[in-house]
Design a protein around this motif. Structure first.
Motif, short mmCIF file in Angstrom:
data_model
loop_
_atom_site.label_atom_id
_atom_site.label_comp_id
_atom_site.label_asym_id
_atom_site.label_seq_id
_atom_site.Cartn_x
_atom_site.Cartn_y
_atom_site.Cartn_z
N GLN A 7 0.96 -1.32 0.22
CA GLN A 7 0.01 0.00 -0.11
C GLN A 7 0.84 1.31 -0.06
OE1 GLN A 7 -2.88 -0.62 3.56
NE2 GLN A 7 -4.17 -1.64 2.15
N ARG A 8 2.04 1.29 0.61
CA ARG A 8 3.05 2.38 0.53
C ARG A 8 3.37 2.55 -0.82
NH1 ARG A 8 4.82 0.08 5.40
NH2 ARG A 8 6.56 -0.56 4.56
N ASN A 9 3.56 1.43 -1.46
CA ASN A 9 4.43 1.48 -2.82
C ASN A 9 3.42 2.19 -3.88
OD1 ASN A 9 5.87 0.79 -4.92
ND2 ASN A 9 4.55 -0.83 -5.70
N SER A 10 2.09 1.89 -3.59
CA SER A 10 1.08 2.80 -4.57
C SER A 10 0.13 3.59 -3.67
CB SER A 10 0.46 1.68 -5.42
OG SER A 10 -0.19 0.75 -4.60
N GLU A 97 -7.60 -0.94 -6.14
CA GLU A 97 -8.55 -0.47 -7.04
C GLU A 97 -8.53 -0.77 -8.41
OE1 GLU A 97 -9.26 3.87 -5.15
OE2 GLU A 97 -7.26 3.45 -5.61
N LEU A 98 -7.64 -1.60 -9.25
CA LEU A 98 -7.57 -1.84 -10.58
C LEU A 98 -8.42 -3.45 -10.22
CD1 LEU A 98 -4.06 -1.60 -11.80
CD2 LEU A 98 -6.13 -0.22 -12.41
N ASP A 99 -9.03 -3.17 -11.77
CA ASP A 99 -9.86 -4.70 -11.89
C ASP A 99 -8.59 -5.54 -12.78
OD1 ASP A 99 -11.12 -6.71 -13.11
OD2 ASP A 99 -12.18 -5.68 -14.62
N THR A 129 -7.74 -3.37 -18.72
CA THR A 129 -8.38 -2.75 -17.39
C THR A 129 -7.49 -2.03 -16.62
OG1 THR A 129 -7.41 -4.73 -16.30
CG2 THR A 129 -9.62 -4.91 -17.41
N GLY A 130 -6.18 -1.51 -17.07
CA GLY A 130 -5.61 -0.84 -16.66
C GLY A 130 -3.98 -0.58 -17.06
#
Length: 252
Positions: A7-10, A97-99, A129-130
């Protein structure tokens, strides 16, 4: 890799700076995107007429200008098509949050905004999708990139990560097939079994994929060519790979 580090990464970040978007398709897509903050619009009479319904929906009062006024502001060689939008950046997304069910496009330090924009346009055209790209050594998400993307900047979800190798490792943990494109690879793309979820990983022209990026891929493949001029522009390679993945996975 722990969830906290991923999560820190993105992690989400807010960028208060405004971006300048120009070109009819880029501005049209930005106006149609409710998640895109918009502040001011300068447009010729013809451009304002073509965008009238979206301008009204956003409650903007466009400043009418002549083309030469935009030439002075953006540069005489800029193809602005008579419209310039002052907008805010889109909120940064995380991998969560990506599909991840379809095809993702991953760019490893591709710095040319024309190439990233063109690749983003192909991502939209072939239903990716991303797009995942690095925070550093990547072009700003506006201006030239948005024009080259022809509206896709506001259509394809984008995640910018601090550490691409960690992001690829997390994708692998989530069951994503990570396929790197390298022209020296022994296996051809058409001979490579593909499946969803899939991440197509491409590097910058010249240098290609970095070593750690290669190590995080499940395999490497090349796009077959018949000419001695074998090297493909990265945006062209992205379009071919995305199209091949769409056809191959759908057929299989």
């Amino acid at each position: 890799m722990t969830r906290g580090r991923a999560q820190r990464n993105s992690a989400k970040s807010h960028n208060p700076e405004r971006v300048l978007l120009f070109g009819l398709h880029a501005v049209q897509a930005a106006l149609a995107n409710e998640k895109r903050p918009v502040y001011a619009l300068r447009a010729t009479e013809n451009a304002a007429h073509r965008l009238a319904s979206l301008i009204a929906q956003r409650g903007l009062q466009p400043e009418r200008v002549l083309p030469r006024a935009l030439d002075r502001e953006l540069g005489a060689d800029t193809v602005h098509q008579g419209v310039l939008l002052e907008a805010g950046p889109l909120d940064s997304l995380t991998l969560d949050e990506l599909d991840l069910s379809g095809t993702l496009l991953v760019l490893d330090q591709v710095t040319d905004p024309h190439n990233v924009g063109a690749a983003l346009r192909s991502a939209a055209a072939f239903g990716a999708t991303g797009l995942i790209m690095t925070q550093r050594h990547s072009p700003p998400l506006g201006g030239v990139l948005a024009k080259s993307a022809s509206g896709a900047l506001d259509l394809v979800p984008i995640v910018q990560v601090r550490n691409l190798a960690e992001a690829l490792a997390e994708l692998g943990e989530r069951g994503v097939m990570r396929l790197g494109l390298a022209e020296e690879a022994e296996t051809a793309l058409e001979d490579t079994p593909l499946r969803h979820p899939l991440a197509l990983v491409l590097g910058a022209e010249g240098r290609g994929l970095r070593q750690l990026t290669r190590e995080r891929c499940d395999g490497l493949c090349r796009i077959s060519t018949v000419s001695a001029l074998a090297s493909l522009n990265v945006s062209n390679a992205a379009a071919i790979a995305l199209h091949w993945a769409q056809v191959r996975i759908t057929r299989d």
